[in-house]
Write an enzyme that holds these catalytic residues in place. Sequence first.
Site, PDB file in Angstrom:
ATOM      1  N   GLU A   7     106.423  12.564  45.022  1.00 45.79           N
ATOM      2  CA  GLU A   7     107.034  12.555  46.680  1.00 45.79           C
ATOM      3  C   GLU A   7     108.207  11.490  46.728  1.00 45.79           C
ATOM      4  OE1 GLU A   7     103.634  11.871  49.293  1.00 45.79           O
ATOM      5  OE2 GLU A   7     103.112  13.244  48.993  1.00 45.79           O
ATOM      6  N   THR A  58     102.490   6.958  54.355  1.00 46.34           N
ATOM      7  CA  THR A  58     103.796   7.288  54.605  1.00 46.34           C
ATOM      8  C   THR A  58     103.144   7.751  56.435  1.00 46.34           C
ATOM      9  OG1 THR A  58     104.528   8.592  53.006  1.00 46.34           O
ATOM     10  CG2 THR A  58     105.292   9.300  54.745  1.00 46.34           C
ATOM     11  N   HIS A  94     103.273   9.944  44.401  1.00 43.91           N
ATOM     12  CA  HIS A  94     104.440   9.351  44.894  1.00 43.91           C
ATOM     13  C   HIS A  94     105.667   8.175  44.275  1.00 43.91           C
ATOM     14  CE1 HIS A  94     106.103   7.773  49.371  1.00 43.91           C
ATOM     15  NE2 HIS A  94     106.918   7.814  48.770  1.00 43.91           N
ATOM     16  N   HIS A 152      96.616   7.132  44.535  1.00 43.22           N
ATOM     17  CA  HIS A 152      95.543   5.060  45.175  1.00 43.22           C
ATOM     18  C   HIS A 152      94.000   5.237  43.543  1.00 43.22           C
ATOM     19  CE1 HIS A 152      96.921   5.099  48.221  1.00 43.22           C
ATOM     20  NE2 HIS A 152      96.917   6.155  48.930  1.00 43.22           N
ATOM     21  N   ARG A 172     106.900   5.306  45.010  1.00 43.51           N
ATOM     22  CA  ARG A 172     107.027   4.019  46.209  1.00 43.51           C
ATOM     23  C   ARG A 172     108.362   3.524  45.651  1.00 43.51           C
ATOM     24  NH1 ARG A 172     106.051   3.418  51.646  1.00 43.51           N
ATOM     25  NH2 ARG A 172     103.944   5.270  51.648  1.00 43.51           N
ATOM     26  N   ARG A 200     104.542  -0.063  44.442  1.00 43.93           N
ATOM     27  CA  ARG A 200     103.647  -0.486  44.834  1.00 43.93           C
ATOM     28  C   ARG A 200     102.127   0.094  44.468  1.00 43.93           C
ATOM     29  NH1 ARG A 200     102.316   0.536  51.554  1.00 43.93           N
ATOM     30  NH2 ARG A 200     104.933  -0.125  51.377  1.00 43.93           N
ATOM     31  N   GLU A 234     106.573  20.218  54.494  1.00 40.22           N
ATOM     32  CA  GLU A 234     105.028  19.627  53.906  1.00 40.22           C
ATOM     33  C   GLU A 234     105.027  19.858  55.749  1.00 40.22           C
ATOM     34  OE1 GLU A 234     103.654  17.575  51.537  1.00 40.22           O
ATOM     35  OE2 GLU A 234     102.073  16.768  51.923  1.00 40.22           O
ATOM     36  N   HIS A 244      98.102  14.916  54.392  1.00 41.97           N
ATOM     37  CA  HIS A 244      97.823  13.547  54.797  1.00 41.97           C
ATOM     38  C   HIS A 244      97.109  13.355  55.988  1.00 41.97           C
ATOM     39  CE1 HIS A 244      99.077   9.088  56.357  1.00 41.97           C
ATOM     40  NE2 HIS A 244      99.829   9.703  55.255  1.00 41.97           N
ATOM     41  N   ASN A 284      96.573  14.424  45.593  1.00 38.35           N
ATOM     42  CA  ASN A 284      97.522  12.994  45.459  1.00 38.35           C
ATOM     43  C   ASN A 284      96.821  12.166  44.566  1.00 38.35           C
ATOM     44  OD1 ASN A 284      98.517  10.618  46.189  1.00 38.35           O
ATOM     45  ND2 ASN A 284      99.978  11.123  46.805  1.00 38.35           N
ATOM     46  N   ARG A 319      94.996  -5.068  39.605  1.00 35.06           N
ATOM     47  CA  ARG A 319      94.137  -6.181  38.609  1.00 35.06           C
ATOM     48  C   ARG A 319      95.020  -6.051  37.549  1.00 35.06           C
ATOM     49  NH1 ARG A 319      88.579  -7.868  37.342  1.00 35.06           N
ATOM     50  NH2 ARG A 319      88.506  -8.446  40.326  1.00 35.06           N
TER      51      ARG A 319
HETATM   52  N1  PXP Z   1     101.371  14.791  51.898  1.00 35.43           N
HETATM   53  C1  PXP Z   1     102.516  14.071  51.691  1.00 35.43           C
HETATM   54  C2  PXP Z   1     104.300  14.378  52.223  1.00 35.43           C
HETATM   55  C3  PXP Z   1     102.025  12.169  51.228  1.00 35.43           C
HETATM   56  O1  PXP Z   1     103.754  11.226  52.019  1.00 35.43           O
HETATM   57  C4  PXP Z   1     101.130  11.876  51.223  1.00 35.43           C
HETATM   58  C5  PXP Z   1     100.491  10.699  51.573  1.00 35.43           C
HETATM   59  O2  PXP Z   1     100.991  10.206  50.014  1.00 35.43           O
HETATM   60  C6  PXP Z   1      99.961  12.858  51.779  1.00 35.43           C
HETATM   61  C7  PXP Z   1     100.113  14.513  51.492  1.00 35.43           C
HETATM   62  C8  PXP Z   1      98.794  12.379  51.381  1.00 35.43           C
HETATM   63  O3  PXP Z   1      97.893  11.976  52.101  1.00 35.43           O
HETATM   64  P1  PXP Z   1      96.704  11.510  51.812  1.00 35.43           P
HETATM   65  O4  PXP Z   1      96.472  10.510  50.888  1.00 35.43           O
HETATM   66  O5  PXP Z   1      96.165  10.914  53.184  1.00 35.43           O
HETATM   67  O6  PXP Z   1      95.211  12.350  51.443  1.00 35.43           O
END
Ligand code: PXP
Length: 247
Positions: free
Chosen positions: A73, A104, A46, A13, A48, A52, A154, A197, A10, A21
């Site tokens: 996502e 989430t 994801h 971030h 959103r 963000r 999931e 997650h 994922n 910035r």
């Molecule tokens: N799976 C899902 C469905 C999520 O919403 C997220 C967070 O966006 C993740 C996995 C990944 O979680 P993390 O970033 O904490 O590893």
Amino acid sequence: MSEKLRLGVNIDHVATVRNARGGAYPDPLRAAKLAEEAGADGITAHLREDRRHISDADIERLMDVLSVPLNFEMAATDEMQAIALLHKPHAVCIVPEKREERTTEGGLEVAREENKLAHFIAPLRDAGCRVSIFIAADRRQIEAAHRIGAQVIELHTGAYCDAHVEERFEDRDAELESLREMSAFAASLGLEVHAGHGLTYDTTGPVAAFPEVRELNIGHFLIGEAIFRGLRPAIEEMRGIMDAARA
Ligand code: PXP
């Protein structure tokens, strides 16, 4: 040895840091390509409602350049459904979304919104997307996800990971046991099981060892770890932990 466990990285971030910035750096696309090279089997992003981190343009570019599947996502809204139907990503993962949350926080309440969700996912399935529903390790939610026609669930591993970090080891072990039982239950219904997650090097192995789990989606920890040692080694170590747990 059971079937290879897929790793979805994922990249949300990377976009969080970029957006701190404004501008274009660091580019989540570059991270996605690096993740592919390091052994990711898929990329998760994801979009959103408040944009963000990942942007609409990021999704467009990811669809253009990725060689591995994109797991998109999104919340169950009309706007997101239209975007998914425009791009037709390999997989769509439906997640709950609250504006004020930092991440989430819980799984989707499928059982309460069964009719609405069944109608919501039907066109996505018809468009060829594999529909995944992000839920807690809860039998009622799994049964409801199955009834609405999702192909994948999931399981939310957040409660298990939080208990580990907070050294509540009895709770952690109980959460892990629920994840184990509910993975087996979901697979017995014919659902493909994913999990994710909050997973880290410390918490991934026990979940990766469940033979029914086919994919882990991991983001925040890997992007954080990449600050200290680079994205490729961070992902390679995770891949190694997953493969060892599976052996
Ligand atoms: N799976 C899902 C469905 C999520 O919403 C997220 C967070 O966006 C993740 C996995 C990944 O979680 P993390 O970033 O904490 O590893």
